[in-house]
Structure formats: structure tokens, C-alpha cells
Design a protein around this motif. Structure first.
Motif, PDB file in Angstrom:
ATOM      1  N   ALA A 237      27.128  83.023  92.243  1.00  0.00           N
ATOM      2  CA  ALA A 237      26.842  81.889  93.192  1.00  0.00           C
ATOM      3  C   ALA A 237      28.059  82.424  94.193  1.00  0.00           C
ATOM      4  CB  ALA A 237      26.341  80.607  92.927  1.00  0.00           C
ATOM      5  N   HIS A 241      28.421  82.911  98.296  1.00  0.00           N
ATOM      6  CA  HIS A 241      29.063  81.958  99.154  1.00  0.00           C
ATOM      7  C   HIS A 241      30.441  81.822  99.511  1.00  0.00           C
ATOM      8  CE1 HIS A 241      30.774  77.806  99.256  1.00  0.00           C
ATOM      9  NE2 HIS A 241      32.175  78.081  99.089  1.00  0.00           N
ATOM     10  N   TRP A 258      33.005  75.494  90.656  1.00  0.00           N
ATOM     11  CA  TRP A 258      31.900  74.693  90.853  1.00  0.00           C
ATOM     12  C   TRP A 258      31.117  73.409  90.161  1.00  0.00           C
ATOM     13  CZ3 TRP A 258      28.225  76.954  94.613  1.00  0.00           C
ATOM     14  CH2 TRP A 258      28.314  77.822  95.250  1.00  0.00           C
ATOM     15  N   LEU A 297      26.847  71.546  99.088  1.00  0.00           N
ATOM     16  CA  LEU A 297      25.988  72.896  98.567  1.00  0.00           C
ATOM     17  C   LEU A 297      24.381  72.914  98.692  1.00  0.00           C
ATOM     18  CD1 LEU A 297      26.948  71.429  94.883  1.00  0.00           C
ATOM     19  CD2 LEU A 297      27.718  73.384  96.513  1.00  0.00           C
ATOM     20  N   GLU A 301      21.951  76.729  95.756  1.00  0.00           N
ATOM     21  CA  GLU A 301      23.067  76.619  95.165  1.00  0.00           C
ATOM     22  C   GLU A 301      23.606  75.409  94.087  1.00  0.00           C
ATOM     23  OE1 GLU A 301      26.774  77.543  97.598  1.00  0.00           O
ATOM     24  OE2 GLU A 301      25.936  75.899  98.089  1.00  0.00           O
ATOM     25  N   THR A 304      21.171  76.560  90.992  1.00  0.00           N
ATOM     26  CA  THR A 304      21.942  77.250  89.905  1.00  0.00           C
ATOM     27  C   THR A 304      22.708  76.279  89.281  1.00  0.00           C
ATOM     28  OG1 THR A 304      22.571  78.900  92.429  1.00  0.00           O
ATOM     29  CG2 THR A 304      24.629  78.348  89.877  1.00  0.00           C
TER      30      THR A 304
END
Length: 418
Positions: A237, A241, A258, A297, A301, A304
């Protein structure tokens, strides 16, 4: 509904205005409970001083301690006094309400905190570890509402709130029981529906009550305690990102980033407290605070997080955060160490867990203390903010990690080493 407006200032930090007091608070607060300490639990003031000054220079202006954090208020007070930084920060500390039996106790605990912190005011004062409305009502019967009014009037308290560790259904009742200036809840992506949870966050937000977040990393479990399969998802991720490849050595920092983004993505979050105990942790968390905004987000995401949480739940069996509220144990069992080792036995492997267990038990020392030494007195469970049935969980630790005959074997090995 409270409107939380964040903005950046300088190179480092984002801030918001606490609408109840008008204070400008950093999006990231410094949780002092886990300041660097010795093996015996005393705070390393020299190391802690460097961290607090670094945090202050990076724009963090909120520092959270408590009467019950051993040596914590005294250490923070000494650091503030020595560096003359009181007017550059907001101090939060907490009343140990479970020990309050009279109105005089309220005053005594507060005055002790002032003395330890070497200050004449507490910016944010919390009723510590409230689990239900009844506990607040007991304090009201002792006159705490009148006491708060007096202390706010003389300027020794600026804002009053509570930290919450009870079930969801009690939270709304507490919010409505008093004109609170703020509240503090345990909240992270693994605890979305635990204790106050997301619904509690939204309840407070709808009432215009600022919400401060504690345990954003679940006592570090969401940092260096994630199963590899889970942290791998965050590495992927992060690469998507940032648009650049991510080094495997950044695994922990990425997992932390995160976890913090998940919180700041939500409009109701006023501030996130983090117990940072290294210069690198401060730098990483400040960077993430600076870059994070509500609703940042993407759906991919957010998906995730759901995948990571599923892997985490399958691996972690005991939701201990290592807060040490259960300590000391009458039989000197290292309860948080036992639980950390037990969880490690599932996250990593059973051998690693067993090694950790025998180490935390002091198996090679003169006076080891095993999970099997528990007398089930229940004192520990009464103080656990997570509501863990500690004696029962220690039995699981014993069954999984303390093989039959381990105590005499380890005793023999210990003697042979002398």
C-alpha cells in the motif's frame, strides 16, 4: 456537531483548535506512559528529556501523563522545570478515581500531581479509566462537580474530561452526564468496535466534544507486532501511495504510518496520542501527522485495513496492550510478558514464544515466577482496562508455553550456570 479544522504551520506539524477551550492543539500528542525506563520501572530522565525536547521542537504541544504512571509525573515535571518550557506545552494528567473515597482524596491527588509536575495548573485533567456511569455518579456524590467548578474558576484546571475503557453502551450515558470539555478513548483499526469504538467517536463528535485517541498502535502490537503477511500488505500500500519502492527495513515505520493515517482519516478525531520512545519514532509520526487529512484514504486503501485486521485477529489471542495496570502481581508474575510471549507463539512460532516466556519468568535466575504460580486472587483483572480475565488467560499461557517438568529442569540449568 463540532467542526474540526486542521491546518499546517511551519515545516512540521498540523494543528486544530479545541473548540471547547480555544487551545491550538497539535494533531499528534505525546503519550508519556511509555517513556524510556529501567528494568525496574524507573523513568530514564536523561533519555526522556531528549525525546520531549525533540517532540516540542517538532511542533508537538500536548503531553499526557497520569498520577498512576510510576515516576512519570515527577520526571516530566523535572524536565519542564529544567528547560523552562511550561508555557510552550499543554499538560494532561489524571485522577485515580478508583482510589477516591472522600472529597479530601480528590483534592489530595490533584495537589500531589501539581507538586510532582512543578506547576500551578493542569491544562487537561481527566477522570482516569472510567468504565461506567456509576463510577462518575459515585464521584458526584462526593462533590466532584463543585470541586471542578472551583478549580476551573481559580485557573488550576483549564479543561475537564475522562478516559474511557468500558463497554459501548455506557459511553453515551457518560457523555451526557456532564458538560465535558473532551474525552479520551482507545481506538485503532483493530479496535474499531471495541469499548467506545467508532460509534462512540461519532457520538462524541455529534455532541461537539473533542475526542483524543489513546492506544493508536495497541501498545505496539500494530507496529512491530504485526504478522509478516499483514505488514506485507502495508508495504504494498505504501509503494502504491508514494509511487516509489519501499525497503523491507521500513516495515515497522510503514505499519505505524498506516495505523495513524486510519485515525486521521476520520473527521471526529481531534488528536492522536502516541507513546514514542525513540527519536526515529517521533520523526516518523510527525511526518505522517503533517501529511494526513480527513477522508484522504481511498476505498482500496481502506480495504487493505480490513485484510490486515483479519490476519491480525487470526494471530493475536490475548488483547493485552502492555499498559502494566495489572502490575505488580502478588506472586511477581510478569503478566504482560507472559501474554506477549503467548501471542508471539502464534504470530511467529511456538519456540520463539517459549523462549520469551522463560526469559520474562526469570527462569535462569534465583527466583523465577511462572504463570503456574498464579493463585487466582483476581487483583490483576480488576485493574485491566481491556477487561481480560487474566487468571484464565495465564492458564492458557501455562498450557502452551510451560512444558511439563519445565520448572525443575530450568532450576537445574540455573544451578549449573552458577
Amino acid at each position: 456537531m463540532i467542526e474540526i479544522t486542521f491546518w499546517s504551520e511551519g515545516r512540521f506539524m498540523r494543528y486544530c483548535v479545541d473548540t471547547k477551550t480555544g487551545n491550538k492543539l497539535s494533531a499528534l500528542g505525546f503519550g508519556c506512559m511509555r517513556l524510556p525506563s529501567s528494568a525496574l520501572g524507573s523513568v530514564n530522565v536523561e533519555t526522556s528529556e531528549k525525546l520531549i525536547l525533540q517532540a516540542l521542537e517538532a511542533g508537538i504541544n500536548y503531553f499526557d501523563t497520569a498520577y498512576l504512571y510510576r515516576g512519570n509525573e515527577e520526571a516530566l515535571g523535572a524536565i519542564i522545570k529544567r528547560n523552562n518550557i511550561r508555557d510552550r506545552m499543554f499538560i494532561a494528567t489524571k485522577l485515580p478515581h478508583a482510589s477516591v473515597k472522600s472529597a479530601a482524596d480528590i483534592e489530595r491527588y490533584f495537589e500531589t500531581s501539581l507538586k510532582r509536575l512543578q506547576t500551578n495548573r493542569i491544562d487537561y485533567y481527566l477522570i482516569h479509566n472510567v468504565v461506567n456511569l456509576e463510577q462518575w455518579q459515585c464521584l458526584c456524590a462526593l462533590g466532584i462537580e463543585e470541586w471542578i467548578t472551583k478549580r476551573k474558576s481559580d485557573g488550576s484546571i483549564n479543561a475537564i474530561g475522562f478516559s474511557f475503557h468500558g463497554p459501548q453502551h455506557e459511553f453515551a450515558s457518560l457523555l451526557d452526564a456532564y458538560n465535558w470539555d473532551f474525552c479520551q478513548i482507545q481506538y485503532n483499526y483493530a479496535d474499531e468496535n471495541y469499548q467506545a469504538g467508532r460509534s462512540g467517536l461519532e457520538e462524541a463528535y455529534s455532541r461537539g466534544i473533542p475526542v483524543f485517541i489513546m492506544e493508536p498502535l495497541l501498545g505496539g502490537k500494530l507496529a512491530d507486532g504485526l504478522p509478516k503477511a499483514a505488514s506485507d500488505l502495508f508495504l504494498e500500500a505504501e509503494a502504491a501511495h508514494s509511487g516509489v519502492a519501499v525497503k523491507d527495513s521500513s516495515r515497522v515505520d510503514v505499519s505505524v504510518a498506516w495505523a495513524l493515517r486510519w485515525l486521521w482519516n476520520q473527521s471526529g478525531v481531534t488528536m492522536v496520542l502516541s507513546g514514542m520512545n525513540s527519536a526515529e519514532q517521533i520523526a516518523n509520526n510527525v511526518r505522517v501527522a503533517k501529511e494526513s487529512t480527513p477522508n484522504m484514504l481511498t476505498e482500496t486503501e481502506l480495504a487493505t485495513f480490513r485484510s490486515v485486521e483479519k490476519i491480525f485477529r487470526e494471530s493475536y489471542r490475548i488483547p493485552c496492550t502492555g499498559c502494566n495496570y495489572c502490575m505488580p502481581c502478588p506472586k511477581d508474575i510478569n503478566i504482560p510478558g507472559c501474554f506477549a510471549s503467548y501471542n508471539t507463539s502464534y504470530v511467529a512460532d511456538r519456540i520463539s514464544g517459549a523462549i520469551g516466556y522463560f526469559m520474562c519468568a526469570g527462569a535462569l535466575g534465583h527466583n523465577p515466577h511462572y504463570a503456574s504460580d498464579c493463585i487466582e486472587c483476581g487483583k490483576c483483572a480488576k485493574h485491566c482496562p481491556q477487561g481480560i480475565a487474566i487468571p484464565n488467560e495465564l492458564k492458557k499461557v501455562r498450557r502452551r508455553l510451560q512444558i511439563p517438568g519445565a520448572k525443575p529442569i530450568m532450576s537445574l540449568v540455573s544451578k549449573m550456570r552458577m
